[in-house]
Structure formats: C-alpha cells, structure tokens
Design a protein around this motif. Structure first.
Motif, short mmCIF file in Angstrom:
data_model
loop_
_atom_site.label_atom_id
_atom_site.label_comp_id
_atom_site.label_asym_id
_atom_site.label_seq_id
_atom_site.Cartn_x
_atom_site.Cartn_y
_atom_site.Cartn_z
N SER A 135 9.21 21.31 -11.47
CA SER A 135 9.92 22.04 -10.43
C SER A 135 9.46 21.60 -9.05
O SER A 135 9.49 22.37 -8.12
N GLU A 136 8.99 20.35 -8.95
CA GLU A 136 8.48 19.91 -7.65
C GLU A 136 9.34 18.84 -7.01
O GLU A 136 10.14 18.20 -7.66
N ASN A 137 9.11 18.69 -5.70
CA ASN A 137 9.74 17.61 -4.94
C ASN A 137 11.25 17.60 -5.11
O ASN A 137 11.86 16.55 -5.30
N ASN A 138 11.82 18.78 -5.06
CA ASN A 138 13.27 18.93 -5.11
C ASN A 138 13.88 18.49 -6.42
O ASN A 138 15.07 18.20 -6.50
N GLU A 139 13.07 18.38 -7.46
CA GLU A 139 13.60 18.03 -8.77
C GLU A 139 13.23 19.10 -9.77
O GLU A 139 12.08 19.52 -9.85
N GLY B 150 12.37 9.27 -13.42
CA GLY B 150 13.21 9.60 -12.28
C GLY B 150 14.52 8.85 -12.32
O GLY B 150 15.41 9.23 -13.04
N GLY B 151 14.60 7.79 -11.57
CA GLY B 151 15.85 7.07 -11.36
C GLY B 151 16.66 6.80 -12.62
O GLY B 151 17.82 7.12 -12.70
N GLY C 250 0.79 -1.23 0.00
CA GLY C 250 0.00 0.00 0.00
C GLY C 250 0.81 1.26 0.00
O GLY C 250 1.90 1.29 -0.55
N CYS C 251 0.29 2.26 0.59
CA CYS C 251 0.86 3.61 0.61
C CYS C 251 1.95 3.78 -0.42
O CYS C 251 3.09 3.96 -0.12
N SER C 252 1.54 3.68 -1.68
CA SER C 252 2.52 3.84 -2.75
C SER C 252 3.18 5.20 -2.62
O SER C 252 2.57 6.16 -2.18
N THR C 253 4.44 5.26 -2.98
CA THR C 253 5.19 6.49 -2.86
C THR C 253 4.45 7.62 -3.55
O THR C 253 3.97 7.43 -4.66
N PRO C 254 4.36 8.78 -2.93
CA PRO C 254 3.68 9.90 -3.58
C PRO C 254 4.30 10.12 -4.95
O PRO C 254 5.50 10.01 -5.11
N SER C 255 3.47 10.41 -5.92
CA SER C 255 4.00 10.52 -7.27
C SER C 255 4.95 11.70 -7.36
O SER C 255 4.65 12.79 -6.89
N THR C 256 6.09 11.47 -7.93
CA THR C 256 7.05 12.56 -8.06
C THR C 256 7.04 13.09 -9.47
O THR C 256 7.51 14.17 -9.73
#
Lengths: 306, 550
Positions: free
Chosen positions: B227-231, B35-36, B21-27
C-alpha cells in the motif's frame, strides 16, 4: 569562521521557530474546517474534533504541538486517518529528492556549460543559440514541457515509460522536464556573470601576462563568475528536492509535491504544518550551506558581515 | 593543486551519481514487485487500473470515500456480498428476519481470515461497536445508526455495549435494528464499515492499525500486500470461503492524480481500465462505454434565507421552470451528463425494476417552461410587493473548482435571461462549503450534489427532512416529515416505496431545490478483461469477479 557559522546557525533556528508559530496560528484562520465531506454529520464532526484535540484551548494545542515537534513528531494527518505526517513525508521525500538530484545534476552541469559557451562567443551564432534555449526554458511552463515530453517520448514514439517511477528509464522524462527551467536560469545567470567578470582588472592583468584564453576562462573567469549561481542554487536546491506539484502529478511520481497544495485545500492542519516545517528547515539549511560556502570561497563575505 | 584534485573528484562524483548512482527508491517493498511488467507473461491474471482520489485510509471503519470503500469491497467480506445490487450470502450462510423486521439472526459459515484464524460472530460485534464508539471518531459513524441505539452510542448517551449487535456464539450473530430497514442486507453487503475486524489485531497495532497493508488481516476475496508509493497491490486470498469464484490472481491499483496521465497510461498499455476525463469525452465518444454512478447534482435553496424571495414557493418554482436542463447540460457539461429533473437517482431498485421504470416522473419539463416560469414569477412578485424582476437579486454559492464555476455561470446566465432577475456568484473552497456554508446555512442558493450510500430512495429524500443533518436547505414541511417517519416504520416494501415516491413528488411540487443533472461516467476497458461490475451507491467499480483472457 566559527563565530560566523554559529551566528548563522542560531539565526536559522530562530527562523524555523518563528515560522512554526506563525503558521500554527495562521492555519486556524483559514476558512473552512478540517473535517468536511458531503456526508459528515454534526455529531460525527464533533467526535472527530475532540479526537484530534481541537476542542481544547488554542494555546494548549500550541504547546502540545511544540512539545511533540521537539521530539520530531508532526502528529497524525487528518485527511489520511491513521497515517502520521512523519510517515507520509518519510515515504514521499525519497522520491522527490531522487528526482530533484537528477534534475539538478542535469540542470547545473548543462546550464553552466551553456552559459560559459555563450559568454565566450558573445554576439555570435552560438551565443544566440544558448540565449534562445534560456528564453524557451524560462518561458515554457513545466506542465507543458512535461506533457510534451510525455506525449512524444511516451505515447507517440513509445521510447520511454509514460508515468510512474519504477526504475532508471522512468526517471528520464520527469528529470528532463524538471531540469529545464533551472537549466535555463543557470545558463542565463552564468552568461551575464561571465561577461561582467570579463571587464575586471584581474582579467586584463592575466591577459597582459600573456596567458592563453583557455587558462583565463578556466582559472580566472569561471571561478569568479560562479558566485551568483551559488546564490540562486540555495533556494533552488531546497525547492527542487522537496518535490514539485506539477511534474510529480503529470508523471504520477509518489513524491511529496502534491501535499503542499492538497493539505491546504483539505485544511489538514497537521499536514500543512508538517510540510511547512519540513520545507522551511530544508530551505534554511540550504541557505546556511550557501552562506558558509560563501565564507569559504570569498573571505570578504566573512569579514563584511558583522 | 590539492584544490584542483578535490574539484576534479567532486565533478567525477557528481557525474557518476547522475548516471548510475542514486538508484530509484525501492518501490517494491519486501514483496519485490517488479512493477512495470504485469504478470501476463508468467500466466498470472492481473487487472490494472488507476484512481485519481487517493484512498484516505485502509481501516474499514474509517473509510469515508467511494475510493476507500472500493478497496474494502475487495479485501473484506460482510455478512452478505452486494454485487451491483444483487445481494448474496457472504460470511453469513443464512439468516432469519423477525416479523416486525427488527431482528436479524445471521448464521455464519466456516471461514477463515487470511492468517488462518476462523472468522467469528464476535468479529462483527467488535467491528460494529468500534464504528459507532465516539472514541474511534469514524467519519462514517452515522452509517451505524441503523443498529439499535446506534445514534445514542455515537453521541455518547449510551455505552457501546448497548448497541444492537450480539454474538450469541461463534457462529450466530443477533442484530437488532432501530427501524425495520428493508435495505439492510444490501447495505451491509456494500459498506466496508460493516466488515468484520479482529480485535487482537486492532489492539496490537493501536493507532497504527491498517496504516499499511501488513498491519491488518483480511476476510475478503483478496488480501492487500502493498500500500505504499501510490501503489496498492491485491492478491487472491487463498483462505477466502468462495475462492473458486475468484479468477484474478492479482490486482494493481495505482493512484494517479491527473486524469490526463491515466489516459496516457491506458493508451500506452499500462492500464486495463481508465475513466475518460470529462474534457476528453467528446473525442472518445465512440470508444468509451458509460455507466451512471448514482450522483445527482442540484442547487440547494435556503428556504429560510434572509432573502425573502427564496421563502416564496412561487419564486422557487419560477427558478425551476426557467431552466432548460437540456440547454444547461449542453452548455455546462458539453452534454455528457443526463439532464435530470428529479431528486431520486432513477437507477435505484424499486419493486423488481428500476425506480425510473416503476414510477413516472411528474416534474418541470426537461426543456423548461418559460410561460410557467413567468406566471410563477409574477405570482411571487405580487405576493411580495416587488415591482420589477430587476429588483430581485439572489446569490449562488459554489466551490472554486473549475467545473463548478462553469456550471454556476451557466445557471446565472439562464436565470438572468429568462426571469430578468440579478444573480450574483460567490465562490468558496470545497472545505468551506461543506465545513461552514451548507451546515451553517450561510447561503441563498448553493450548488451541490448527492450520491447514496445504500440502494434506497430514502437516502435522497432525507436531504429535505426537517431534522436531518443534511437538510442544508432548512426545508420544513410537516407532511413530508410525517411521511418520512412513517416510511421508517412501514414493513410492506412496495407500499413503502410508493410513500417514498410521494415524498419525492412533494419536494418537487414545493420547489425545494433545483435539480440539474445525473452523472455519467465514461470509461474504457481492455477487451481482454471481463466481469467488471459497476454500482451506483457506496462504490463504483467492482472488479472482484473480473477475469482476464490469457
């Protein structure tokens, strides 16, 4: 029961109101100014002060702020121009909460099991091992734990991502690092609380009835011993879910932890207030839930409190 | 029984939540960035780096840090483009400068915003007026003071309409300056505050303008898509006028607060460029490269302090001669910076060479000079009727940063040992030192520093101009002030440069401050990446022309 809950809720609201008022005036007493940089000229600083309304009388500022707050509006950050505090919290809280929930699940489940095992095997090797884990957990600071996990699993063995928060595998190391301390304290409290319960009359009664050890532990000991754990969990949930300065920094997680420290360093009044109110509400809410759960779990609490 | 089922269900839910559950908040936002994984596999050219100072804004007008400006350098295009000091035409194809150096007429090329609209002269006029308008409250409004009436508008004495910038037509911009400013073309090529802005976009979003990447349009080589989540994700702007010179498809900038974590990410291959944290520099000496970022650090001396000794020139000189900058640098900075005995950063451009190459430094020796120190101290004591050096006490104010604290302790030790005076250390917060202590002159000696916003010695020597806002030292010297006013009017650039050197010399001769070091930045760059430039004013890393080998 309803009366009890109502009283708790009213107390909670008053607490938050007092908190906002005190912090509002306290931040103004902090040394330093909100707009500071080596390059800022006097003229520019004046323009910025009037832009943010700092040239108005302090009471007027207070009422404006409270008015906005009633609408759920925390205002604009002074450091991150053209971002609202609401936006920043809205962006960062999901990450902190996500990490916090994972860490809590780990910490509580493993911590409880360890505590129970230790108490059941009091004085034996298993007990010793569990206590050792608890001591190590409480005495190793999280920044060392985080850095160690990062170094070994991330760099040396290359098993897990070093930093950032982009998917399940990214969550493992920070969740473990964050869980460790809570895990240790939960297991310690559970162990001593279990031992305390063991000498209670009702356990003797159960034993004299000839119930099996397993049934005694599960049905009588754990249920009674878990109360003190619930007490610590209230504030722990609040602080773990609203972000941690250290772990989030080490693993470059875009959570809200850093703003607690940074907003104070920057004299970012709106941000300090926003963070305080948010955290305050969250803490009060968690304690409220614990209080209500107490009432549910143990009728004596409800009656005992006037 | 019911309770037991409930408990079992809850436990199950909890376990399930933990595992799946609690999938990582979408970045990724809408753009769905993976991302990665960098785009290398798909043949995209991607440059990945990190910063440890979070950008404070994406609004070009309100940028106030090197980090803010580095972003603007990639997503906006000025009339000119300044790449590591080399100034080339930007949106302006060509320009004429009047003989008195006061009027610039820029002719704009055909070019488009990222949304396809044409870039017009009016976009510059609007942007520059917005910069100095007190209503905007830009932290960097002062950088518009070069324009005619810039300061008067900023202080509310004149209306923004009286600012010296005018769009004659869509393709012609006429700019009038307050003084002939030889570095104006260089300045507007590296300062985001001089970027064009679209009035319709700014007005559409109001206070939310540029709050996120999607609330702006872009004129530069890259457009920002996240420009969100430090990216911060930059993608090549296909509408850019010189798009053929741009090799990268994308750049990913991560805000990573801890320099140690950045280093770990670089080691794990997650970054292509990293700054080596100063504590690690000795370990990475053979792997790391370095550049100088134009920052010089020194101690301000409050020359109108109530502590009378600091008003004495001989005493100030004694403080200067007493310190071996080399010894200081080894002790305070593990030797990673350059010991420095001047005021103007020697890497600036002057007469076709660097300032350091053009002019010979006549200053206190890098190793210090104990005899000179002693004789200046004696002269000062005689003049002030002080019997013993032990009767002199000065206070050194610094921020509570760990590195500043160490620096202050080393200076304290060196002065006490060499001169026999007492030195007390006072620590305040960063916000206090630049918010109250320096501007209100509430200090005796204070540790600070300076980096220029434009490639000209004036930026440094101005710190000691009598009426300058940055004159924290309260240093007043009539000759210096006259000289500096004259440099503002001088149109012969070589002659002007000589005057600025003369000004620096005067400041050194008066012992107005205590120079300490010029900063080196150590970094590591992935061997596949080329075309990275470094600059020493208003921005450090410039990756606009970077290329990545496939």
């Amino acid at each position: 029961m309803l009366k009890y809950v109502t009283k708790r809720v009213v107390a909670a609201i008053l607490t938050v109101f007092a908190l906002v008022t005190i912090v509002f005036f306290l931040v103004r007493l902090m040394p330093g100014e909100p707009f500071t940089s080596a390059k800022l000229t006097k003229e520019v600083a004046e323009n910025m002060n009037s832009y943010y309304g700092f040239d108005k009388p302090i009471l007027e500022q207070y009422f404006t702020y409270m008015g906005n707050l009633l609408h759920g509006n925390f205002g604009y950050s002074m450091k991150y121009t053209n971002k609202t505090v609401n936006y920043i919290i809205g962006q960062t809280f999901p990450f902190s909460a996500d990490l916090g929930i994972r860490a809590l699940c780990l910490a509580v489940s493993i911590g409880l099991v360890l505590g129970i095992i230790a108490a059941r095997n009091r004085g034996k090797k298993l007990d010793f091992a569990c206590v050792l884990i608890a001591i190590v957990g409480t005495s190793i600071p999280d920044f060392i734990m985080g850095a160690l996990l990062q170094y070994f699993f991330g760099i040396k063995w290359g098993l897990l991502p070093v930093a950032k928060y982009l998917g399940f595998e990214y969550t493992i190391l920070p969740a473990c690092a964050l869980a460790f301390y809570t895990l240790a304290s939960v297991s310690r409290i559970m162990r001593s609380s279990m031992l305390e319960v063991t000498s209670q009359d009702y356990i003797k009664t159960a034993r004299s009835k000839g119930l099996s050890e397993l049934r005694i532990t599960c049905k009588h000991q754990i249920r009674n011993a878990i109360m003190p754990v619930m007490t610590v969990l209230g504030p722990t949930v609040a602080s773990v879910l609203t972000g941690t300065f250290v772990i989030e920094a080490i693993f470059a997680i875009p959570g809200m932890g850093k703003y607690y420290v940074e907003s104070v360093n920057n004299n970012d009044y709106a941000m300090i207030l926003g963070m305080t109110v948010f955290y305050g509400c969250f803490l009060v809410l968690c304690n409220l839930i614990v209080d209500i759960l107490y009432g549910v779990a143990d009728p004596r609490v409800r009656i005992g409190k006037r | 029984m019911k309770k037991r089922i409930l408990a079992a269900l809850l436990t199950l839910a909890m376990t399930a939540a933990m595992v799946t559950g609690c999938s990582t908040p979408s970045t990724g936002g809408d753009s769905g960035e993976g991302g990665g994984d960098s785009g290398a596999a798909s043949g995209e050219k991607v440059f990945r780096y990190a910063t440890n100072t979070e950008p404070t804004t994406l609004d070009p007008t309100k940028g106030q840090s090197i980090g803010d400006n580095e972003i603007q350098h990639a997503i906006t295009e000025g009339l000119t483009r300044n790449t590591a000091g080399e100034v080339k035409p930007g949106i302006a194809e060509k320009w004429e400068i009047s003989d008195d150096g006061l009027t610039y007429t820029f002719h704009l090329r055909d070019s488009k915003w990222s949304d396809g609209e044409p870039i017009k002269a009016a976009d510059y006029e609007f942007s520059w007026k917005r910069l100095v308008d007190p209503e905007t409250a830009s932290p960097y409004a002062f950088i518009g003071d070069y324009l005619k009436n810039g300061y008067a508008v900023e202080t509310g004495e004149k209306d923004p309409s009286e600012l010296g910038v005018k769009a004659v037509d869509d393709k012609t911009l006429e700019v009038t300056l307050e003084n002939p400013t030889s570095y104006f073309l260089s300045l507007i090529g590296s300062s985001g505050q001089y970027a064009p802005l679209r009035q319709d976009i700014v007005e559409k979003y109001g206070t939310d303008f540029a709050a996120t990447a999607d609330k702006n349009v872009y004129s530069g080589p890259f457009k920002m898509t996240k420009s969100e989540n430090n990216e911060y994700i930059f993608e090549k702007n296909e509408n850019y006028w010189d798009v053929d010179s741009i090799k990268l498809d994308r750049c990913e900038l991560s805000y990573v607060e801890k320099p140690d974590t950045q280093l770990s990410m670089y080691e794990a291959g997650d970054l292509d460029y990293v700054m080596v944290p100063s504590a690690y520099v000795p370990d990475y000496q053979d792997k790391a490269e370095k550049f100088m970022n134009g920052n010089v650090d020194f101690c301000y001396i409050n020359s109108q302090s109530e502590n009378k000794v600091l008003q004495n020139k001989d005493f100030r000189l004694a403080l200067n001669y007493a310190i071996s900058r080399k010894e200081y640098n080894d002790l305070a900075n593990t030797g990673i910076y350059e010991p420095f005995n001047g005021l103007v950063f020697p890497g600036l451009q002057a007469k076709g060479k660097t300032y350091g190459e053009t002019y010979e430094m006549k200053s206190y020796p890098i190793e210090g000079d104990q005899e000179q120190a002693k004789s200046h101290l004696d002269a000062a004591m005689k003049e002030l009727n002080i019997a013993s050096p032990g009767d002199i006490e000065i206070e050194l104010t610094t921020t509570d940063a760990e590195s500043s604290k160490k620096i202050a302790e080393v200076i304290q030790e060196l002065w006490q040992k060499s001169l026999g005076i007492k030195v007390k250390i006072r620590q305040v917060t960063y916000s206090e030192i630049y918010g109250n202590v320096f501007p209100e002159h509430d200090f005796e000696v204070g540790y600070g520093g300076w980096g220029a916003d434009y490639d000209d010695p004036y930026s440094y020597v101005e710190l000691f101009k009598g009426d300058s806002s940055y004159n924290y030292s309260q240093f007043v010297n009539k000759d210096l002030d006259e000289l500096l006013v004259a440099t503002q009017k001088e149109t012969d650039t070589d002659k002007r440069m000589d005057m600025l050197k003369e000004a620096e010399q005067l400041i050194l001769d008066e012992g107005a401050f205590v120079p300490l070091q010029a900063r080196n930045i150590f970094y590591m760059l992935d061997e596949d990446t080329t075309g990275i430039n470094f600059y020493y004013c208003s921005l450090n890393i410039d990756w606009v022309y970077a290329d990545v080998a496939q």
